[in-house]
Design a protein around this motif. Structure first.
Motif, PDB file in Angstrom:
ATOM      1  N   LEU A  85      25.651  49.255  10.288  1.00 44.19           N
ATOM      2  CA  LEU A  85      26.097  48.117   9.489  1.00 44.19           C
ATOM      3  C   LEU A  85      26.422  48.553   8.070  1.00 44.19           C
ATOM      4  O   LEU A  85      25.773  49.456   7.525  1.00 44.19           O
ATOM      5  CB  LEU A  85      24.997  47.046   9.438  1.00 44.19           C
ATOM      6  CG  LEU A  85      24.482  46.567  10.796  1.00 44.19           C
ATOM      7  CD1 LEU A  85      23.161  45.855  10.642  1.00 44.19           C
ATOM      8  CD2 LEU A  85      25.512  45.668  11.442  1.00 44.19           C
ATOM      9  N   ARG A  86      27.410  47.913   7.474  1.00 44.70           N
ATOM     10  CA  ARG A  86      27.731  48.144   6.056  1.00 44.70           C
ATOM     11  C   ARG A  86      27.525  46.831   5.332  1.00 44.70           C
ATOM     12  O   ARG A  86      28.086  45.807   5.700  1.00 44.70           O
ATOM     13  CB  ARG A  86      29.157  48.622   5.885  1.00 44.70           C
ATOM     14  CG  ARG A  86      29.505  48.875   4.408  1.00 44.70           C
ATOM     15  CD  ARG A  86      30.900  49.435   4.211  1.00 44.70           C
ATOM     16  NE  ARG A  86      30.978  50.775   4.771  1.00 44.70           N
ATOM     17  CZ  ARG A  86      31.986  51.201   5.534  1.00 44.70           C
ATOM     18  NH1 ARG A  86      32.983  50.398   5.830  1.00 44.70           N
ATOM     19  NH2 ARG A  86      31.998  52.430   5.989  1.00 44.70           N
ATOM     20  N   GLU A  87      26.710  46.881   4.293  1.00 43.00           N
ATOM     21  CA  GLU A  87      26.439  45.727   3.452  1.00 43.00           C
ATOM     22  C   GLU A  87      26.785  46.124   2.028  1.00 43.00           C
ATOM     23  O   GLU A  87      26.109  46.956   1.445  1.00 43.00           O
ATOM     24  CB  GLU A  87      24.973  45.306   3.587  1.00 43.00           C
ATOM     25  CG  GLU A  87      24.643  44.852   4.998  1.00 43.00           C
ATOM     26  CD  GLU A  87      23.149  44.855   5.305  1.00 43.00           C
ATOM     27  OE1 GLU A  87      22.374  45.472   4.549  1.00 43.00           O
ATOM     28  OE2 GLU A  87      22.776  44.263   6.318  1.00 43.00           O
ATOM     29  N   ASP A  88      27.861  45.551   1.517  1.00 42.93           N
ATOM     30  CA  ASP A  88      28.430  45.961   0.238  1.00 42.93           C
ATOM     31  C   ASP A  88      28.801  47.437   0.351  1.00 42.93           C
ATOM     32  O   ASP A  88      29.591  47.806   1.185  1.00 42.93           O
ATOM     33  CB  ASP A  88      27.481  45.663  -0.924  1.00 42.93           C
ATOM     34  CG  ASP A  88      27.209  44.161  -1.057  1.00 42.93           C
ATOM     35  OD1 ASP A  88      28.174  43.373  -0.930  1.00 42.93           O
ATOM     36  OD2 ASP A  88      26.042  43.789  -1.252  1.00 42.93           O
ATOM     37  N   ASP A  89      28.198  48.313  -0.450  1.00 41.32           N
ATOM     38  CA  ASP A  89      28.512  49.742  -0.400  1.00 41.32           C
ATOM     39  C   ASP A  89      27.415  50.558   0.279  1.00 41.32           C
ATOM     40  O   ASP A  89      27.400  51.775   0.180  1.00 41.32           O
ATOM     41  CB  ASP A  89      28.736  50.284  -1.817  1.00 41.32           C
ATOM     42  CG  ASP A  89      30.032  49.773  -2.430  1.00 41.32           C
ATOM     43  OD1 ASP A  89      30.921  49.379  -1.660  1.00 41.32           O
ATOM     44  OD2 ASP A  89      30.149  49.788  -3.663  1.00 41.32           O
ATOM     45  N   GLU A  91      25.312  51.592   3.745  1.00 36.03           N
ATOM     46  CA  GLU A  91      25.292  51.593   5.203  1.00 36.03           C
ATOM     47  C   GLU A  91      23.871  51.797   5.682  1.00 36.03           C
ATOM     48  O   GLU A  91      23.082  52.498   5.043  1.00 36.03           O
ATOM     49  CB  GLU A  91      26.198  52.700   5.759  1.00 36.03           C
ATOM     50  CG  GLU A  91      27.650  52.331   5.662  1.00 36.03           C
ATOM     51  CD  GLU A  91      28.522  53.460   5.169  1.00 36.03           C
ATOM     52  OE1 GLU A  91      27.992  54.526   4.853  1.00 36.03           O
ATOM     53  OE2 GLU A  91      29.738  53.239   5.079  1.00 36.03           O
ATOM     54  N   ARG A  92      23.562  51.164   6.814  1.00 29.35           N
ATOM     55  CA  ARG A  92      22.241  51.330   7.409  1.00 29.35           C
ATOM     56  C   ARG A  92      22.353  51.186   8.911  1.00 29.35           C
ATOM     57  O   ARG A  92      23.313  50.604   9.417  1.00 29.35           O
ATOM     58  CB  ARG A  92      21.241  50.333   6.844  1.00 29.35           C
ATOM     59  CG  ARG A  92      21.516  48.892   7.216  1.00 29.35           C
ATOM     60  CD  ARG A  92      20.498  47.931   6.602  1.00 29.35           C
ATOM     61  NE  ARG A  92      20.818  46.567   6.982  1.00 29.35           N
ATOM     62  CZ  ARG A  92      20.387  45.978   8.098  1.00 29.35           C
ATOM     63  NH1 ARG A  92      19.598  46.636   8.919  1.00 29.35           N
ATOM     64  NH2 ARG A  92      20.729  44.740   8.386  1.00 29.35           N
ATOM     65  N   GLU A  94      20.440  49.816  12.349  1.00 32.46           N
ATOM     66  CA  GLU A  94      19.380  49.064  13.002  1.00 32.46           C
ATOM     67  C   GLU A  94      19.151  49.744  14.353  1.00 32.46           C
ATOM     68  O   GLU A  94      20.083  49.890  15.135  1.00 32.46           O
ATOM     69  CB  GLU A  94      19.784  47.612  13.253  1.00 32.46           C
ATOM     70  CG  GLU A  94      19.743  46.747  12.041  1.00 32.46           C
ATOM     71  CD  GLU A  94      20.096  45.293  12.343  1.00 32.46           C
ATOM     72  OE1 GLU A  94      20.360  44.947  13.529  1.00 32.46           O
ATOM     73  OE2 GLU A  94      20.123  44.507  11.388  1.00 32.46           O
TER      74      GLU A  94
END
Length: 138
Positions: A85-89, A91-92, A94
């Protein structure tokens, strides 16, 4: 880092094909990567991010199965599901583990500890340096 300090962990050769399709050789294995049709590819194989999370999932599953086998634990049915997932700048990933009913809460806690230490997890968790250069022109 000098050459004698280096340890080869993996190698691959990627040859570009028609469009965005890529032929990948690693050891005796051959497979393809591509972009989905929605991104202009021909969908002839997994996209690069899919390969990345697939590698993490495979490493996680293999490592946990090895650990469970040494302990005599029965994990089946066993699944590793991943999402990048990318949230704003930022990435992580799950990562969700599913195990069978024979696995106790204590065993689950230990499996989570081991999952955090798998080789690909550790590599991705560190800032991975990527050195890029051109081969000499023939």
């Amino acid at each position: 880092m000098t050459t004698h300090d280096s340890k080869l962990l993996a190698a691959a050769v990627v040859e570009s094909q028609t469009g965005y399709t890529q032929s990948i050789r690693t050891g005796k294995h051959h497979f393809q990567a591509d972009e989905p049709a929605a991104l202009g590819g021909a969908d002839q194989g997994p996209a690069p991010y899919q390969l990345l999370v697939g590698s993490l999932g495979a490493c996680t599953a293999i490592t946990l199965k090895m650990y469970a086998a040494r302990k005599g634990w029965e994990l089946n049915p066993f699944t590793v599901k991943l999402k990048l997932l990318r949230e704003d700048d930022v990435e992580r990933v799950e990562r969700v583990l599913s195990v069978g009913p024979a696995v106790t809460e204590e065993q689950k806690a230990r499996l989570l500890e081991i999952a955090a230490k798998t080789p690909v997890t550790l590599t991705l968790s560190r800032a991975l340096r990527i050195d890029t250069s051109f081969a000499p022109t023939p």
